[in-house]
Design a protein around this motif. Sequence first.
Motif, PDB file in Angstrom:
ATOM      1  N   ARG A 180      -4.068  -4.575  25.787  1.00 24.74           N
ATOM      2  CA  ARG A 180      -5.315  -4.693  26.544  1.00 24.74           C
ATOM      3  C   ARG A 180      -5.166  -3.891  27.847  1.00 24.74           C
ATOM      4  O   ARG A 180      -4.185  -4.019  28.557  1.00 24.74           O
ATOM      5  CB  ARG A 180      -5.627  -6.164  26.880  1.00 24.74           C
ATOM      6  N   PHE A 181      -6.198  -3.090  28.131  1.00 24.21           N
ATOM      7  CA  PHE A 181      -6.193  -2.298  29.366  1.00 24.21           C
ATOM      8  C   PHE A 181      -6.373  -3.204  30.583  1.00 24.21           C
ATOM      9  O   PHE A 181      -6.901  -4.320  30.485  1.00 24.21           O
ATOM     10  CB  PHE A 181      -7.319  -1.262  29.346  1.00 24.21           C
ATOM     11  N   HIS A 182      -5.944  -2.697  31.717  1.00 26.96           N
ATOM     12  CA  HIS A 182      -6.242  -3.354  32.992  1.00 26.96           C
ATOM     13  C   HIS A 182      -7.764  -3.417  33.129  1.00 26.96           C
ATOM     14  O   HIS A 182      -8.458  -2.454  32.805  1.00 26.96           O
ATOM     15  CB  HIS A 182      -5.638  -2.551  34.150  1.00 26.96           C
ATOM     16  N   THR A 221       4.051   8.269  26.622  1.00 25.14           N
ATOM     17  CA  THR A 221       4.433   7.118  25.802  1.00 25.14           C
ATOM     18  C   THR A 221       3.484   5.936  25.954  1.00 25.14           C
ATOM     19  O   THR A 221       3.018   5.374  24.956  1.00 25.14           O
ATOM     20  CB  THR A 221       5.882   6.701  26.119  1.00 25.14           C
ATOM     21  N   PRO A 222       3.128   5.485  27.180  1.00 28.93           N
ATOM     22  CA  PRO A 222       2.184   4.369  27.314  1.00 28.93           C
ATOM     23  C   PRO A 222       0.821   4.680  26.709  1.00 28.93           C
ATOM     24  O   PRO A 222       0.167   3.793  26.152  1.00 28.93           O
ATOM     25  CB  PRO A 222       2.078   4.159  28.829  1.00 28.93           C
ATOM     26  N   GLN A 223       0.389   5.938  26.810  1.00 34.41           N
ATOM     27  CA  GLN A 223      -0.912   6.318  26.262  1.00 34.41           C
ATOM     28  C   GLN A 223      -0.913   6.128  24.743  1.00 34.41           C
ATOM     29  O   GLN A 223      -1.904   5.670  24.158  1.00 34.41           O
ATOM     30  CB  GLN A 223      -1.218   7.778  26.618  1.00 34.41           C
ATOM     31  N   THR A 224       0.205   6.469  24.108  1.00 36.58           N
ATOM     32  CA  THR A 224       0.319   6.284  22.658  1.00 36.58           C
ATOM     33  C   THR A 224       0.348   4.806  22.290  1.00 36.58           C
ATOM     34  O   THR A 224      -0.336   4.373  21.347  1.00 36.58           O
ATOM     35  CB  THR A 224       1.595   6.982  22.146  1.00 36.58           C
ATOM     36  N   GLU A 283       8.308  -2.202  25.233  1.00 40.79           N
ATOM     37  CA  GLU A 283       8.734  -1.508  24.020  1.00 40.79           C
ATOM     38  C   GLU A 283       8.578   0.007  24.166  1.00 40.79           C
ATOM     39  O   GLU A 283       9.376   0.780  23.626  1.00 40.79           O
ATOM     40  CB  GLU A 283       7.922  -2.010  22.829  1.00 40.79           C
ATOM     41  N   ALA A 284       7.555   0.421  24.892  1.00 40.87           N
ATOM     42  CA  ALA A 284       7.360   1.854  25.135  1.00 40.87           C
ATOM     43  C   ALA A 284       8.521   2.426  25.942  1.00 40.87           C
ATOM     44  O   ALA A 284       9.010   3.529  25.665  1.00 40.87           O
ATOM     45  CB  ALA A 284       6.042   2.078  25.873  1.00 40.87           C
ATOM     46  N   LEU A 285       9.000   1.677  26.934  1.00 40.57           N
ATOM     47  CA  LEU A 285      10.148   2.119  27.721  1.00 40.57           C
ATOM     48  C   LEU A 285      11.412   2.171  26.867  1.00 40.57           C
ATOM     49  O   LEU A 285      12.244   3.076  27.004  1.00 40.57           O
ATOM     50  CB  LEU A 285      10.355   1.186  28.919  1.00 40.57           C
ATOM     51  N   HIS A 291      -1.755   4.800  33.140  1.00 38.47           N
ATOM     52  CA  HIS A 291      -0.687   5.105  34.091  1.00 38.47           C
ATOM     53  C   HIS A 291      -1.158   6.111  35.145  1.00 38.47           C
ATOM     54  O   HIS A 291      -2.117   6.848  34.934  1.00 38.47           O
ATOM     55  CB  HIS A 291       0.539   5.663  33.372  1.00 38.47           C
ATOM     56  N   LEU A 292      -0.458   6.110  36.261  1.00 37.69           N
ATOM     57  CA  LEU A 292      -0.665   7.073  37.349  1.00 37.69           C
ATOM     58  C   LEU A 292       0.698   7.591  37.786  1.00 37.69           C
ATOM     59  O   LEU A 292       1.685   6.844  37.809  1.00 37.69           O
ATOM     60  CB  LEU A 292      -1.368   6.412  38.542  1.00 37.69           C
ATOM     61  N   ILE A 293       0.752   8.858  38.128  1.00 33.78           N
ATOM     62  CA  ILE A 293       2.005   9.468  38.563  1.00 33.78           C
ATOM     63  C   ILE A 293       1.867   9.898  40.016  1.00 33.78           C
ATOM     64  O   ILE A 293       0.905  10.564  40.386  1.00 33.78           O
ATOM     65  CB  ILE A 293       2.365  10.695  37.696  1.00 33.78           C
TER      66      ILE A 293
END
Length: 391
Positions: free
Chosen positions: A18-20, A7-10, A53-55, A30-32
């Motif tokens: 804006r990316f980190h 979801t965050p990737q989309t 909003e993604a969540l 994201h990292l898992i």
Amino acid sequence: MEYLSRTPQTMSGLPDFRFHPMCKKLQLTHLIFVDDLMILCKGNVASVSILVEALAHFNVATGLEANLNKLSIFLAGVDEDTIRKILTRTGFSVGIFPIKNFLWGSSADNSKIALSPWEKIFQGGLNIKGSSYWNIASVGQLIWQIIENKESLWVQWVHGIYIKDDASIWTHKAPLYCMWYWKEINAFKVQMQGWYIQDKYKLTQSDIYFITKSYLAIIGHKLQIRNVGLIWPSLALPKHRFMVWLVVQGRLLTQERKLKLIIQVDNTDCCLCNEKAMETNVHLFHKCKWTSIVWKEMIQWTGTTLQNAGIIKSLDSIRRKHWKKAKKEIMEAIGGAILYHTWCARTWKKFKGKQIHTNEVVQLIKKEITERVNLLYSSKEHRIVGSLFNI
């Protein structure tokens, strides 16, 4: 978790996201870690709002809702006004990384005299490694991965952010403004160059990095405490072994040592005998009449000719004797028990005013040794011991 991670990737494709700053080149969102998800973005309201909003989208699509009690947000380099707006928008709590400082022999509120200096810990048979050296050896594995150009996300990130066009990690210089850990890695690499020949790790035949090999290369051949094997016999009780280890190093807080540490002492005399002799390591465990009586009784019980010449000389004497292994182990265990109970008797007399009679200690040591033999020795070994001692 897989759907949530997509979801965050989309959402990162939206124009306001804006990316980190340290993740832009790899477009990392994201990292898992096992069942934990870390979502990354620039510290502004617009980017954080998109992730919220993604969540919410994930909630609608799956019926699963994130637990606010388990959500934390970590912010760095963000002004107070923006932080306030982000916290209001998300409802998250500010997270704190779980980092603690552990100091040898002290805490934030008080300090104490360490029983043994740290450099002695991993030389004295405790099988404990020096954490700072082990940490350097562990960092070395990261350098090996960079050299081998392993296809991990972190190595790709390092090459994209820091190394870039540099030919080698060895010639690379850390930028002035970079992550603190990258500066540390580059500081450590100097002492690791000797582990490589033409960028091949030479401490193993397979060229595969081993942290243990590197650790041993760092500490070198440290001087081991003499007779370390005799200090830690399996037959002896753990507390007795530990006492022997401290006595051999001269680390017990005798009256003599207190004076050396500039600690006020009212009476320096040994409290177990009436010889008016200073309580020193040598006196208490070798020359003291109280200890000598206990030692003599135990020698008579075992039927040996071993004399109390001080713990180090006694251990040497046991090592040189042409005795069976079981006999050596028992004598080592008896020596440790005598030291332990001598120190206990001294402590009871000095701080509680109670005199412990030598007969009590002798009977207690006999009981402890007999129980350990019955517990740890097989029937065959027990018969051998029975032929050597009256146990």
